[in-house]
Design a protein around this motif. Structure first.
Motif, PDB file in Angstrom:
ATOM      1  N   THR A 198      -3.486  82.890  69.887  1.00  0.00           N
ATOM      2  CA  THR A 198      -2.800  81.757  69.458  1.00  0.00           C
ATOM      3  C   THR A 198      -3.016  81.442  68.248  1.00  0.00           C
ATOM      4  N   ASP A 199      -4.048  81.518  67.413  1.00  0.00           N
ATOM      5  CA  ASP A 199      -4.502  80.966  66.378  1.00  0.00           C
ATOM      6  C   ASP A 199      -5.897  81.621  65.588  1.00  0.00           C
ATOM      7  N   ALA A 200      -5.786  81.724  64.545  1.00  0.00           N
ATOM      8  CA  ALA A 200      -7.238  82.088  63.947  1.00  0.00           C
ATOM      9  C   ALA A 200      -7.397  81.170  62.701  1.00  0.00           C
ATOM     10  N   ALA A 201      -8.568  80.557  62.432  1.00  0.00           N
ATOM     11  CA  ALA A 201      -8.660  79.779  61.284  1.00  0.00           C
ATOM     12  C   ALA A 201     -10.202  80.165  60.740  1.00  0.00           C
ATOM     13  N   ILE A 202     -10.120  79.927  59.334  1.00  0.00           N
ATOM     14  CA  ILE A 202     -11.671  79.966  58.661  1.00  0.00           C
ATOM     15  C   ILE A 202     -11.687  78.801  57.796  1.00  0.00           C
ATOM     16  N   TRP A 203     -12.595  78.065  58.176  1.00  0.00           N
ATOM     17  CA  TRP A 203     -13.037  76.632  57.672  1.00  0.00           C
ATOM     18  C   TRP A 203     -14.306  77.161  56.720  1.00  0.00           C
ATOM     19  N   ILE A 204     -14.009  77.088  55.180  1.00  0.00           N
ATOM     20  CA  ILE A 204     -14.770  77.234  54.293  1.00  0.00           C
ATOM     21  C   ILE A 204     -16.172  76.305  54.419  1.00  0.00           C
ATOM     22  N   GLY A 205     -15.795  75.050  54.581  1.00  0.00           N
ATOM     23  CA  GLY A 205     -16.605  73.980  54.865  1.00  0.00           C
ATOM     24  C   GLY A 205     -16.728  72.975  53.563  1.00  0.00           C
ATOM     25  N   TYR A 206     -17.337  72.027  53.805  1.00  0.00           N
ATOM     26  CA  TYR A 206     -17.395  70.937  52.603  1.00  0.00           C
ATOM     27  C   TYR A 206     -18.566  70.875  52.332  1.00  0.00           C
ATOM     28  N   ALA A 207     -18.952  71.191  50.580  1.00  0.00           N
ATOM     29  CA  ALA A 207     -20.271  71.266  50.350  1.00  0.00           C
ATOM     30  C   ALA A 207     -20.885  70.102  49.850  1.00  0.00           C
ATOM     31  N   TRP A 208     -20.048  69.031  49.527  1.00  0.00           N
ATOM     32  CA  TRP A 208     -20.595  67.728  49.084  1.00  0.00           C
ATOM     33  C   TRP A 208     -20.967  66.793  50.048  1.00  0.00           C
ATOM     34  N   ALA A 209     -21.268  67.142  51.279  1.00  0.00           N
ATOM     35  CA  ALA A 209     -21.837  66.441  52.393  1.00  0.00           C
ATOM     36  C   ALA A 209     -23.196  66.953  52.481  1.00  0.00           C
ATOM     37  N   ASP A 210     -24.066  66.154  53.197  1.00  0.00           N
ATOM     38  CA  ASP A 210     -25.503  66.818  53.670  1.00  0.00           C
ATOM     39  C   ASP A 210     -25.636  66.574  54.900  1.00  0.00           C
ATOM     40  N   GLU A 211     -25.232  67.337  55.749  1.00  0.00           N
ATOM     41  CA  GLU A 211     -25.180  67.035  57.281  1.00  0.00           C
ATOM     42  C   GLU A 211     -25.721  68.417  57.968  1.00  0.00           C
ATOM     43  N   PRO A 212     -26.051  68.364  59.321  1.00  0.00           N
ATOM     44  CA  PRO A 212     -26.043  69.830  59.724  1.00  0.00           C
ATOM     45  C   PRO A 212     -24.836  70.697  60.103  1.00  0.00           C
ATOM     46  N   ARG A 213     -23.724  69.863  60.138  1.00  0.00           N
ATOM     47  CA  ARG A 213     -22.553  70.688  60.356  1.00  0.00           C
ATOM     48  C   ARG A 213     -22.176  71.251  59.161  1.00  0.00           C
ATOM     49  N   CYS A 214     -22.648  71.107  57.912  1.00  0.00           N
ATOM     50  CA  CYS A 214     -22.050  71.520  57.013  1.00  0.00           C
ATOM     51  C   CYS A 214     -22.074  73.197  56.688  1.00  0.00           C
ATOM     52  N   HIS A 215     -21.573  73.852  56.951  1.00  0.00           N
ATOM     53  CA  HIS A 215     -21.344  75.387  56.779  1.00  0.00           C
ATOM     54  C   HIS A 215     -20.077  75.647  57.011  1.00  0.00           C
ATOM     55  N   ALA A 216     -19.765  77.178  56.938  1.00  0.00           N
ATOM     56  CA  ALA A 216     -18.498  77.798  57.150  1.00  0.00           C
ATOM     57  C   ALA A 216     -18.286  78.071  58.788  1.00  0.00           C
ATOM     58  N   SER A 217     -17.072  78.199  59.152  1.00  0.00           N
ATOM     59  CA  SER A 217     -16.781  78.443  60.440  1.00  0.00           C
ATOM     60  C   SER A 217     -15.390  79.374  60.741  1.00  0.00           C
ATOM     61  N   VAL A 218     -15.674  80.243  61.716  1.00  0.00           N
ATOM     62  CA  VAL A 218     -14.588  80.830  62.124  1.00  0.00           C
ATOM     63  C   VAL A 218     -14.160  80.411  63.606  1.00  0.00           C
ATOM     64  N   VAL A 219     -13.006  80.098  63.848  1.00  0.00           N
ATOM     65  CA  VAL A 219     -12.402  79.705  65.113  1.00  0.00           C
ATOM     66  C   VAL A 219     -11.159  80.416  65.423  1.00  0.00           C
ATOM     67  N   VAL A 220     -11.168  81.401  66.627  1.00  0.00           N
ATOM     68  CA  VAL A 220      -9.790  81.987  67.048  1.00  0.00           C
ATOM     69  C   VAL A 220      -9.678  81.374  68.387  1.00  0.00           C
ATOM     70  N   THR A 221      -8.456  81.254  68.671  1.00  0.00           N
ATOM     71  CA  THR A 221      -8.104  80.564  69.980  1.00  0.00           C
ATOM     72  C   THR A 221      -7.018  81.275  70.540  1.00  0.00           C
ATOM     73  N   GLY A 222      -7.095  81.438  71.802  1.00  0.00           N
ATOM     74  CA  GLY A 222      -5.991  82.195  72.645  1.00  0.00           C
ATOM     75  C   GLY A 222      -6.406  82.077  74.245  1.00  0.00           C
ATOM     76  N   ASP A 223      -5.764  83.268  74.962  1.00  0.00           N
ATOM     77  CA  ASP A 223      -6.227  83.177  76.335  1.00  0.00           C
ATOM     78  C   ASP A 223      -6.763  84.566  76.947  1.00  0.00           C
ATOM     79  N   ARG A 224      -7.026  85.313  75.889  1.00  0.00           N
ATOM     80  CA  ARG A 224      -8.080  86.638  76.200  1.00  0.00           C
ATOM     81  C   ARG A 224      -9.377  86.320  75.590  1.00  0.00           C
ATOM     82  N   GLU A 225     -10.446  86.357  76.352  1.00  0.00           N
ATOM     83  CA  GLU A 225     -11.548  86.081  75.593  1.00  0.00           C
ATOM     84  C   GLU A 225     -12.067  87.385  74.856  1.00  0.00           C
ATOM     85  N   ASP A 226     -11.827  88.432  75.270  1.00  0.00           N
ATOM     86  CA  ASP A 226     -12.183  89.544  74.617  1.00  0.00           C
ATOM     87  C   ASP A 226     -11.475  89.748  73.142  1.00  0.00           C
TER      88      ASP A 226
END
Length: 508
Positions: free
Chosen positions: A228-256
């Motif tokens: 359904t969708d694919a997304a690349i989060w580059i992330g936000y560098a000017w926070a200082d939290e454990p969640r600060c990093h790049a992420s990739v999320v792909v959404t759909g109905d076929r897990e493979d």
């Protein structure tokens, strides 16, 4: 949920800001214009009366607020807005089950005393609407996607352009995908990959490589069967939290399919990590000024742009750091009677505005301004010149004064404002085409300034959104992290697959 033949019920809520942990500014009520009830839907052109999407569901406006980037949100303000969102959703649920929630967030909101503000907000939303309601969330690609957020949002997506010229396109895509999934027998699965990269936004613009090609891969991924969708989060560098990093999320109905796509995009992001470079010609402020003067001396067309990137309000800067203004005021070739016309935007200082509005246009003025909120980099600046103009009722800035100091036109505002477009300058009697040089608190140039710039320097100035991340001193991000650390072995870029709150397989 929705009875066959009836319209889906979708609630619209949101709270968005991009927050620098290094800014002294604290976001309060004035920073957040609030929309509630039917006025919420008026914010979205694709949900306007008569719009096709508006006809396909019962859209219920609850509560939406969006601030310009700044510092962390005051805890009491967040608690109030969170309560208003949750209680509004609870009232909507009393009228019948909700099929969907359209959650308009940024992804890099920080709240004083919290590590994962969006994760907390979406958890509260999920708790009130229940496990069956689909949640869609359009976000900025400079957001940080925690596993809590990835697990709670059924349909996350983000912008594919920086600057974010596709912001409204992304919001509409998110609404369309939400409608397409409502009523299906299955729920969307997400393949989420944490990528240990943390880069400044000005190094990851899609105007240049490698981000341009990286994001250009996404439409092809979304055409794959089961995606359904694919997304690349580059992330936000000017926070200082454990969640600060790049992420990739792909959404759909076929897990493979989504797993393969997410791991491929993550691997490509990691492969090109050392190719990221500043989008504009970088340099010190002094180098930017010298380049601008040389451009003018050589007969170059107007205007030459200099980004005061360290205090960019569009990335979370406080907006009143005076370091650049103080340097410019010391340059005799800019402050003399025959100096090039140079706009300098801006610092905010309500006290200085009171003094300036007590004078008449054309009067000599001597005022100290700036560094009332953020004085860690430099003290307030003394500005001695002639009051060039006064303006009132700016929605963001309140009152605005322009002081002429030789060739300089120094902009002082009552409240925080980002001067990121041609219209921002034209509205206060400073037509950009009449300036030889424009110095403004910005990073990469937003579209209208980019279009008129005849030359440009990305000045690497100090401030709460310093482009030199090493100077900031991150202490709480997960290590190792590129570019801070060496990697002795390649990181695991395996996808974690989530459906609802359940982890199906894989690992971060």
């Amino acid at each position: 949920m929705t009875a066959r033949g009836s319209s889906p019920r979708i609630a619209v809520v949101g709270m968005a800001i991009e927050s620098s942990a290094y800014a002294q500014h604290r976001a309060g009520y004035r920073d957040f214009p609030v929309l509630e009830g039917p006025a919420v839907l008026d914010r979205y052109p694709f949900l306007a009366e008569g719009a096709a999407l508006r006809q396909q569901a019962e859209w219920i406006g609850v509560f939406v607020t969006k601030a310009i980037p700044g510092g962390q949100v005051r805890a009491e303000v967040y608690a109030d807005f969170r309560h208003r969102i949750v209680s509004g959703l609870a009232r909507a649920v009393e009228d019948g089950p909700l099929d969907g929630v359209y959650l308009d967030i940024h992804g890099a909101m920080s709240v004083v005393g919290m590590d994962d503000a969006e994760g907390d907000l979406v958890t509260a939303v999920r708790d009130v609407v229940g496990p069956d309601t689909l949640i869609a969330a359009p976000m900025d690609l400079h957001g940080n996607v925690s596993e809590v957020l990835a697990a709670a949002v059924d349909l996350p997506t983000c912008y594919r352009m920086a600057p974010h010229e596709d912001a409204w396109e992304t919001r509409e895509r998110s609404a369309r995908d939400l409608l397409a999934w409502i009523g299906r027998d299955t729920r969307p699965a997400r393949a989420w990959v944490r990528v240990p990269i943390l880069l400044a936004g000005e190094m990851t613009s899609t105007r240049v490589e490698p981000a341009r090609s990286l994001y250009a891969r996404i439409p092809g991924v979304t055409r794959e069967d089961g995606v359904t969708d694919a997304a690349i989060w580059i992330g936000y560098a000017w926070a200082d939290e454990p969640r600060c990093h790049a992420s990739v999320v792909v959404t759909g109905d076929r897990e493979d399919a989504i797993t393969a796509a997410a791991e491929t995009l993550a691997a490509e992001l990691w492969r090109v990590r050392e190719q990221f470079a500043f989008v504009g010609p970088p340099g010190s402020l002094e180098e930017g000024i010298e380049a601008a003067l040389a451009h003018r001396a050589g007969g170059g067309a107007r205007p030459y742009l200099i980004s005061d990137s360290g205090d960019n309000p569009g990335a979370g800067g406080s907006g009143d750091v005076t370091w650049t203004l103080r340097q410019v005021l010391r340059r005799p070739e800019l402050t003399g009677p025959d100096a090039p016309v140079t706009y300098v935007a801006s610092v905010f200082d309500a006290g200085a505005i009171e003094e300036l509005f007590a004078a008449a246009v054309g009067d000599p003025v001597d005022v100290t301004a700036g560094a009332r909120v953020d004085d860690r980099v430099s003290p307030p600046a003394r500005i001695r010149g002639v009051l060039h103009g006064r303006y009132e009722n700016d929605p963001a800035a309140g009152r605005i004064a322009v002081i002429r100091v030789g060739g300089l036109r120094v902009v002082v505002t009552e409240f925080r404002k980002a001067f990121h477009g041609v219209d921002d300058f034209a509205a206060i009697g400073l037509p950009p085409e009449e300036a030889d040089i424009i110095v403004t608190k910005i990073g990469y140039l937003e579209p209208t300034l980019y279009d008129i710039a005849q030359g440009w320097t990305l000045a690497l100035t100090p401030g709460p959104v310093d482009q030199d991340l090493e100077r900031l001193g991150h202490e709480r991000i997960r290590r190792p992290m590129f570019p801070f650390d060496e990697f002795r072995t390649e990181p695991s870029l395996r996808a974690t697959v989530l459906r609802g709150r359940d982890v199906i397989g894989g690992g971060a």
